[in-house]
Design a protein around this motif. Sequence first.
Motif, PDB file in Angstrom:
ATOM      1  N   THR A  12       0.852  -1.173   0.000  1.00  0.00           N
ATOM      2  CA  THR A  12       0.000   0.000   0.000  1.00  0.00           C
ATOM      3  C   THR A  12       0.898   1.237   0.000  1.00  0.00           C
ATOM      4  OG1 THR A  12      -1.655  -1.204   1.267  1.00  0.00           O
ATOM      5  CG2 THR A  12      -1.838   1.195   1.241  1.00  0.00           C
ATOM      6  N   PRO A  13       0.662   2.181  -0.927  1.00  0.00           N
ATOM      7  CA  PRO A  13       1.525   3.367  -0.979  1.00  0.00           C
ATOM      8  C   PRO A  13       1.349   4.228   0.273  1.00  0.00           C
ATOM      9  CG  PRO A  13      -0.263   3.559  -2.551  1.00  0.00           C
ATOM     10  CD  PRO A  13      -0.357   2.201  -1.957  1.00  0.00           C
ATOM     11  N   ASP A  14       2.444   4.802   0.752  1.00  0.00           N
ATOM     12  CA  ASP A  14       2.364   5.691   1.904  1.00  0.00           C
ATOM     13  C   ASP A  14       2.061   7.118   1.421  1.00  0.00           C
ATOM     14  OD1 ASP A  14       4.749   6.418   0.756  1.00  0.00           O
ATOM     15  OD2 ASP A  14       5.987   5.964   2.487  1.00  0.00           O
ATOM     16  N   GLU A  15       1.916   8.025   2.372  1.00  0.00           N
ATOM     17  CA  GLU A  15       1.568   9.411   2.035  1.00  0.00           C
ATOM     18  C   GLU A  15       2.591  10.060   1.100  1.00  0.00           C
ATOM     19  OE1 GLU A  15      -1.152  11.164   2.909  1.00  0.00           O
ATOM     20  OE2 GLU A  15      -2.031   9.531   4.065  1.00  0.00           O
ATOM     21  N   ALA A  16       3.881   9.764   1.316  1.00  0.00           N
ATOM     22  CA  ALA A  16       4.930  10.360   0.471  1.00  0.00           C
ATOM     23  C   ALA A  16       4.827   9.846  -0.960  1.00  0.00           C
ATOM     24  CB  ALA A  16       6.315  10.043   1.054  1.00  0.00           C
ATOM     25  N   ALA A  17       4.564   8.556  -1.132  1.00  0.00           N
ATOM     26  CA  ALA A  17       4.426   7.985  -2.479  1.00  0.00           C
ATOM     27  C   ALA A  17       3.207   8.569  -3.177  1.00  0.00           C
ATOM     28  CB  ALA A  17       4.322   6.468  -2.400  1.00  0.00           C
ATOM     29  N   ILE A  18       2.126   8.735  -2.445  1.00  0.00           N
ATOM     30  CA  ILE A  18       0.911   9.310  -3.030  1.00  0.00           C
ATOM     31  C   ILE A  18       1.172  10.758  -3.453  1.00  0.00           C
ATOM     32  CG2 ILE A  18      -1.452  10.037  -2.503  1.00  0.00           C
ATOM     33  CD1 ILE A  18      -1.671   7.462  -0.807  1.00  0.00           C
ATOM     34  N   ILE A  44      -6.979  13.754   1.665  1.00  0.00           N
ATOM     35  CA  ILE A  44      -7.825  12.621   1.311  1.00  0.00           C
ATOM     36  C   ILE A  44      -7.694  11.573   2.403  1.00  0.00           C
ATOM     37  CG2 ILE A  44      -8.192  10.743  -0.320  1.00  0.00           C
ATOM     38  CD1 ILE A  44      -7.187  12.582  -2.516  1.00  0.00           C
ATOM     39  N   THR A  45      -8.833  11.130   2.930  1.00  0.00           N
ATOM     40  CA  THR A  45      -8.821  10.062   3.924  1.00  0.00           C
ATOM     41  C   THR A  45      -8.650   8.741   3.201  1.00  0.00           C
ATOM     42  OG1 THR A  45     -10.315  11.334   5.316  1.00  0.00           O
ATOM     43  CG2 THR A  45     -10.105   8.987   5.802  1.00  0.00           C
ATOM     44  N   LEU A  46      -7.614   8.019   3.560  1.00  0.00           N
ATOM     45  CA  LEU A  46      -7.349   6.727   2.933  1.00  0.00           C
ATOM     46  C   LEU A  46      -7.923   5.613   3.781  1.00  0.00           C
ATOM     47  CD1 LEU A  46      -3.636   7.237   1.869  1.00  0.00           C
ATOM     48  CD2 LEU A  46      -5.671   7.473   0.458  1.00  0.00           C
ATOM     49  N   TYR A  47      -8.573   4.673   3.105  1.00  0.00           N
ATOM     50  CA  TYR A  47      -9.093   3.483   3.759  1.00  0.00           C
ATOM     51  C   TYR A  47      -8.244   2.298   3.322  1.00  0.00           C
ATOM     52  CZ  TYR A  47     -13.142   6.501   4.423  1.00  0.00           C
ATOM     53  OH  TYR A  47     -13.956   7.539   4.767  1.00  0.00           O
ATOM     54  N   ALA A  48      -8.364   1.201   4.023  1.00  0.00           N
ATOM     55  CA  ALA A  48      -7.604   0.001   3.661  1.00  0.00           C
ATOM     56  C   ALA A  48      -7.971  -0.472   2.253  1.00  0.00           C
ATOM     57  CB  ALA A  48      -7.850  -1.107   4.671  1.00  0.00           C
ATOM     58  N   SER A  49      -9.194  -0.183   1.829  1.00  0.00           N
ATOM     59  CA  SER A  49      -9.650  -0.643   0.520  1.00  0.00           C
ATOM     60  C   SER A  49      -9.424   0.380  -0.597  1.00  0.00           C
ATOM     61  CB  SER A  49     -11.137  -1.001   0.590  1.00  0.00           C
ATOM     62  OG  SER A  49     -11.895   0.144   0.929  1.00  0.00           O
ATOM     63  N   THR A  50      -8.847   1.553  -0.280  1.00  0.00           N
ATOM     64  CA  THR A  50      -8.621   2.586  -1.293  1.00  0.00           C
ATOM     65  C   THR A  50      -7.517   2.143  -2.241  1.00  0.00           C
ATOM     66  OG1 THR A  50      -9.227   4.298   0.297  1.00  0.00           O
ATOM     67  CG2 THR A  50      -8.079   5.008  -1.689  1.00  0.00           C
ATOM     68  N   ARG A  51      -7.817   2.180  -3.538  1.00  0.00           N
ATOM     69  CA  ARG A  51      -6.835   1.798  -4.556  1.00  0.00           C
ATOM     70  C   ARG A  51      -6.273   3.053  -5.212  1.00  0.00           C
ATOM     71  NH1 ARG A  51     -10.724  -2.782  -6.411  1.00  0.00           N
ATOM     72  NH2 ARG A  51      -9.882  -4.475  -5.155  1.00  0.00           N
ATOM     73  N   MET A  52      -5.066   2.896  -5.738  1.00  0.00           N
ATOM     74  CA  MET A  52      -4.390   4.033  -6.372  1.00  0.00           C
ATOM     75  C   MET A  52      -5.222   4.578  -7.523  1.00  0.00           C
ATOM     76  SD  MET A  52      -1.649   5.571  -5.661  1.00  0.00           S
ATOM     77  CE  MET A  52      -1.863   7.215  -6.176  1.00  0.00           C
ATOM     78  N   ARG A  53      -5.818   3.710  -8.320  1.00  0.00           N
ATOM     79  CA  ARG A  53      -6.616   4.178  -9.455  1.00  0.00           C
ATOM     80  C   ARG A  53      -7.812   4.992  -8.999  1.00  0.00           C
ATOM     81  NH1 ARG A  53      -9.468  -0.647 -12.506  1.00  0.00           N
ATOM     82  NH2 ARG A  53     -11.358   0.508 -12.296  1.00  0.00           N
ATOM     83  N   GLU A  54      -8.362   4.691  -7.799  1.00  0.00           N
ATOM     84  CA  GLU A  54      -9.466   5.477  -7.265  1.00  0.00           C
ATOM     85  C   GLU A  54      -9.007   6.888  -6.926  1.00  0.00           C
ATOM     86  OE1 GLU A  54     -11.501   3.504  -4.026  1.00  0.00           O
ATOM     87  OE2 GLU A  54     -11.115   1.571  -4.974  1.00  0.00           O
TER      88      GLU A  54
END
Length: 104
Positions: A12-18, A44-54
Amino acid sequence: MEAIRAAIPLATPDEAAIARIREVVTDIYRRAYAGWTPPPADHITLYASTRMRELIRRWITSWDLQRYYEGPAEIEVEDIGSTPTDESEELTAGEEGGASDSGR
């Protein structure tokens, strides 16, 4: 099947990668629509199910709305979770031993 079992799950990408990815996507969008610069990112609030494409789709949709309507756009997002993959007891009720009566 061996290839599937040996697959390495993506991290899962971290905040810096995002943030880095958003900079790249922002630059691409800026070049695609010369004369219009996407505004700074909202948190942006990230959830465990949040995907990069989203995330990328959310950024682009927000920018498109702001560019078309020349003002701020607010998009509401709700995490509905994932689709359960286990079998429903209702669907298997009445089956004996998993055999089907369709062949009789």
